[in-house]
Design an enzyme around this catalytic site. Structure first.
Site, PDB file in Angstrom:
ATOM      1  N   CYS A  30       0.854  -1.205   0.000  1.00  0.00           N
ATOM      2  CA  CYS A  30       0.000   0.000   0.000  1.00  0.00           C
ATOM      3  C   CYS A  30       0.886   1.249   0.000  1.00  0.00           C
ATOM      4  O   CYS A  30       2.091   1.176   0.253  1.00  0.00           O
ATOM      5  CB  CYS A  30      -0.872  -0.013   1.254  1.00  0.00           C
ATOM      6  SG  CYS A  30       0.108   0.023   2.758  1.00  0.00           S
ATOM      7  N   HIS A  57       5.771  -5.638   7.969  1.00  0.00           N
ATOM      8  CA  HIS A  57       5.743  -7.020   8.442  1.00  0.00           C
ATOM      9  C   HIS A  57       6.096  -7.941   7.287  1.00  0.00           C
ATOM     10  O   HIS A  57       5.272  -8.720   6.826  1.00  0.00           O
ATOM     11  CB  HIS A  57       4.372  -7.361   9.012  1.00  0.00           C
ATOM     12  CG  HIS A  57       4.063  -6.602  10.260  1.00  0.00           C
ATOM     13  ND1 HIS A  57       4.882  -6.611  11.355  1.00  0.00           N
ATOM     14  CD2 HIS A  57       3.039  -5.795  10.580  1.00  0.00           C
ATOM     15  CE1 HIS A  57       4.373  -5.860  12.309  1.00  0.00           C
ATOM     16  NE2 HIS A  57       3.247  -5.335  11.858  1.00  0.00           N
ATOM     17  N   HIS A  91       3.093   2.313  10.979  1.00  0.00           N
ATOM     18  CA  HIS A  91       2.094   1.980  11.998  1.00  0.00           C
ATOM     19  C   HIS A  91       1.936   3.082  13.041  1.00  0.00           C
ATOM     20  O   HIS A  91       1.012   3.047  13.847  1.00  0.00           O
ATOM     21  CB  HIS A  91       2.488   0.701  12.729  1.00  0.00           C
ATOM     22  CG  HIS A  91       2.472  -0.518  11.867  1.00  0.00           C
ATOM     23  ND1 HIS A  91       1.377  -0.889  11.129  1.00  0.00           N
ATOM     24  CD2 HIS A  91       3.418  -1.451  11.635  1.00  0.00           C
ATOM     25  CE1 HIS A  91       1.649  -2.010  10.478  1.00  0.00           C
ATOM     26  NE2 HIS A  91       2.882  -2.360  10.760  1.00  0.00           N
ATOM     27  N   CYS A 113       1.712   6.493   8.555  1.00  0.00           N
ATOM     28  CA  CYS A 113       0.799   6.592   7.413  1.00  0.00           C
ATOM     29  C   CYS A 113      -0.297   7.627   7.700  1.00  0.00           C
ATOM     30  O   CYS A 113      -0.827   7.679   8.814  1.00  0.00           O
ATOM     31  CB  CYS A 113       0.160   5.221   7.184  1.00  0.00           C
ATOM     32  SG  CYS A 113      -1.139   5.272   5.944  1.00  0.00           S
ATOM     33  N   HIS A 141      -0.605  -5.059  18.976  1.00  0.00           N
ATOM     34  CA  HIS A 141      -0.151  -4.547  17.685  1.00  0.00           C
ATOM     35  C   HIS A 141       0.374  -3.119  17.869  1.00  0.00           C
ATOM     36  O   HIS A 141      -0.215  -2.318  18.596  1.00  0.00           O
ATOM     37  CB  HIS A 141      -1.299  -4.562  16.677  1.00  0.00           C
ATOM     38  CG  HIS A 141      -0.829  -4.338  15.272  1.00  0.00           C
ATOM     39  ND1 HIS A 141      -0.515  -3.092  14.800  1.00  0.00           N
ATOM     40  CD2 HIS A 141      -0.599  -5.199  14.251  1.00  0.00           C
ATOM     41  CE1 HIS A 141      -0.119  -3.197  13.533  1.00  0.00           C
ATOM     42  NE2 HIS A 141      -0.156  -4.464  13.181  1.00  0.00           N
ATOM     43  N   GLU A 143       0.362  -0.518  16.036  1.00  0.00           N
ATOM     44  CA  GLU A 143      -0.565   0.573  15.682  1.00  0.00           C
ATOM     45  C   GLU A 143      -1.539   0.835  16.828  1.00  0.00           C
ATOM     46  O   GLU A 143      -1.774   1.991  17.213  1.00  0.00           O
ATOM     47  CB  GLU A 143      -1.338   0.200  14.415  1.00  0.00           C
ATOM     48  CG  GLU A 143      -2.360   1.250  14.013  1.00  0.00           C
ATOM     49  CD  GLU A 143      -3.194   0.793  12.818  1.00  0.00           C
ATOM     50  OE1 GLU A 143      -2.621   0.542  11.748  1.00  0.00           O
ATOM     51  OE2 GLU A 143      -4.421   0.664  12.975  1.00  0.00           O
ATOM     52  N   CYS A 208      -8.680   1.271   6.722  1.00  0.00           N
ATOM     53  CA  CYS A 208      -8.132   2.085   5.640  1.00  0.00           C
ATOM     54  C   CYS A 208      -8.607   1.593   4.271  1.00  0.00           C
ATOM     55  O   CYS A 208      -8.913   0.411   4.096  1.00  0.00           O
ATOM     56  CB  CYS A 208      -6.609   2.143   5.731  1.00  0.00           C
ATOM     57  SG  CYS A 208      -5.767   0.804   4.917  1.00  0.00           S
ATOM     58  N   SER A 237       2.337 -10.802   9.593  1.00  0.00           N
ATOM     59  CA  SER A 237       1.540  -9.683   9.081  1.00  0.00           C
ATOM     60  C   SER A 237       0.065  -9.917   9.384  1.00  0.00           C
ATOM     61  O   SER A 237      -0.562 -10.846   8.858  1.00  0.00           O
ATOM     62  CB  SER A 237       1.757  -9.550   7.573  1.00  0.00           C
ATOM     63  OG  SER A 237       0.682  -8.848   6.983  1.00  0.00           O
ATOM     64  N   ASN A 239      -2.582  -8.104   8.577  1.00  0.00           N
ATOM     65  CA  ASN A 239      -3.537  -7.913   7.479  1.00  0.00           C
ATOM     66  C   ASN A 239      -3.490  -9.077   6.503  1.00  0.00           C
ATOM     67  O   ASN A 239      -4.504  -9.443   5.921  1.00  0.00           O
ATOM     68  CB  ASN A 239      -3.326  -6.551   6.803  1.00  0.00           C
ATOM     69  CG  ASN A 239      -2.203  -6.553   5.801  1.00  0.00           C
ATOM     70  OD1 ASN A 239      -2.379  -6.946   4.663  1.00  0.00           O
ATOM     71  ND2 ASN A 239      -1.024  -6.117   6.220  1.00  0.00           N
TER      72      ASN A 239
HETATM   73  S1  SF4 Z   1      -3.150   2.356   7.237  1.00  0.00           S
HETATM   74 FE1  SF4 Z   1      -3.559   1.253   5.344  1.00  0.00          FE
HETATM   75  S2  SF4 Z   1      -2.475   2.445   3.749  1.00  0.00           S
HETATM   76 FE2  SF4 Z   1      -1.646   3.038   5.743  1.00  0.00          FE
HETATM   77  S3  SF4 Z   1       0.148   1.719   6.083  1.00  0.00           S
HETATM   78 FE3  SF4 Z   1      -1.604   0.753   7.095  1.00  0.00          FE
HETATM   79  S4  SF4 Z   1      -2.422  -0.673   5.571  1.00  0.00           S
HETATM   80 FE4  SF4 Z   1      -1.103   0.787   4.471  1.00  0.00          FE
END
Ligand code: SF4
Length: 299
Positions: A30, A57, A91, A113, A141, A143, A208, A237, A239
């Site tokens: 991304c 990741h 993150h 991001c 995590h 984030e 996102c 990872s 996601n």
């Molecule tokens: S928020 Fe979405 S676009 Fe931003 S780094 Fe994470 S996965 Fe990628």
């Protein structure tokens, strides 16, 4: 290369053996991850930059960064940093962490991001409006830790077993880790609304857009009757794991691999349609190598 949707030249192919291979319409790195990688690889920082935690990741990308003179340390190793500059990853991090780094004399390169910054802002907005803030996500995590670290009071909810953290709260504001599955988040928000004593729930969707596009692309693959899903991304990872779960939850055989070396030819026996996708930190060349190997294996 700026792969926001990771498209390969051909989205579907049929091998000589008659097996169809379809690539997800949106997959791979991304923009948030790519921008962070580009920043870390700027020549002016070669040998002068340490990344705290995993920039992405993905072990292949991590190795590439190291090969380009980027130091990488874990969060509990900040005291060992010997470079002048330190990078906050895509993150994000709490303001306390950023302040700690600048107070210790580091030049802080912030690659958070923009969509994670949006999540931080909205979580704080809910708090200023008097809501008890709930972050739906994985407690450990990076984030989620960054978001919660900026809030005075908050709870992380991964599933209903965490609802005990909400006891006594009447006005609840909910945001989500950016990489969650929307269906799961909406189900949890409904369940929070139904809790005894909860008078008001305000939910702001912070998943996102690139993640939503990758999830939607899997629904498209599933609608095309794939009978095997290959999902490429670092084994750590989140996601990527969720993308694999999207396929497996529909009863379709799915495998999460980091690269072409993870392919097992036994998976393909009797399969007629293989779908391939990749998480948001998987580079294009890794996807291409897997695609080529799957074509070779199925014949
Ligand atoms: S928020 Fe979405 S676009 Fe931003 S780094 Fe994470 S996965 Fe990628």
């Amino acid at each position: 290369m700026r792969p926001t949707s990771g498209r390969l030249p051909a989205c579907a192919t049929v091998t000589p053996a008659g097996v169809r291979i379809t690539l997800a319409q949106a997959m791979g790195t991304c923009f948030g991850v790519q921008d962070a990688i580009d920043l870390a690889l700027q020549p002016e920082w070669r040998g002068r930059l340490t990344v705290v935690g995993q920039l992405v990741h993905n072990p292949q990308v991590t190795e590439r960064l190291r090969a380009n003179g980027v130091m990488i340390v874990e969060r509990d190793q900040i005291s060992t940093i010997a470079t002048e500059a330190v990078m906050i990853t895509a993150h994000g991090a709490s303001d306390t962490t950023k302040r700690y780094l600048s107070d210790h004399g580091f030049t802080v390169l912030d690659a958070t991001c923009p969509l994670v910054i949006r999540l931080h802002k909205l979580a704080r907005f809910l708090e200023t409006k008097g809501y008890f803030t709930v972050v739906i996500g994985e407690e450990n995590h990076v984030e989620v830790r960054g978001v919660v670290g900026n809030l005075a009071r908050a709870a992380v909810v991964h599933d209903e077993s965490d609802f005990h953290r909400l006891v006594g709260e009447t006005r609840i504001g909910v945001v989500s880790q950016t990489t969650n599955r929307l269906e799961k988040v909406l189900t949890l928000v409904d369940a929070i609304r139904a809790l005894d004593g909860v008078r008001e729930v305000r939910f702001i969707d912070t998943i996102c857009q690139p993640v939503k596009e990758r999830q939607q692309a899997i629904h498209t693959l599933l609608s095309q009757d794939i009978d095997l899903g290959i999902v490429i991304g670092g084994l750590n990872s989140a996601n990527t794991r969720k993308l694999k779960d999207l396929i497996a939850d529909r009863g379709i055989q799915a495998h999460h691999i980091e690269n072409a070396a993870g392919i097992d030819r036994g998976w393909f026996t009797g399969k007629r349609h293989i779908g391939i996708t990749a998480g948001t930190s998987t580079p294009q060349d890794v996807i291409e190598a897997v695609y080529d190997e799957v074509k070779r294996v199925v014949g």
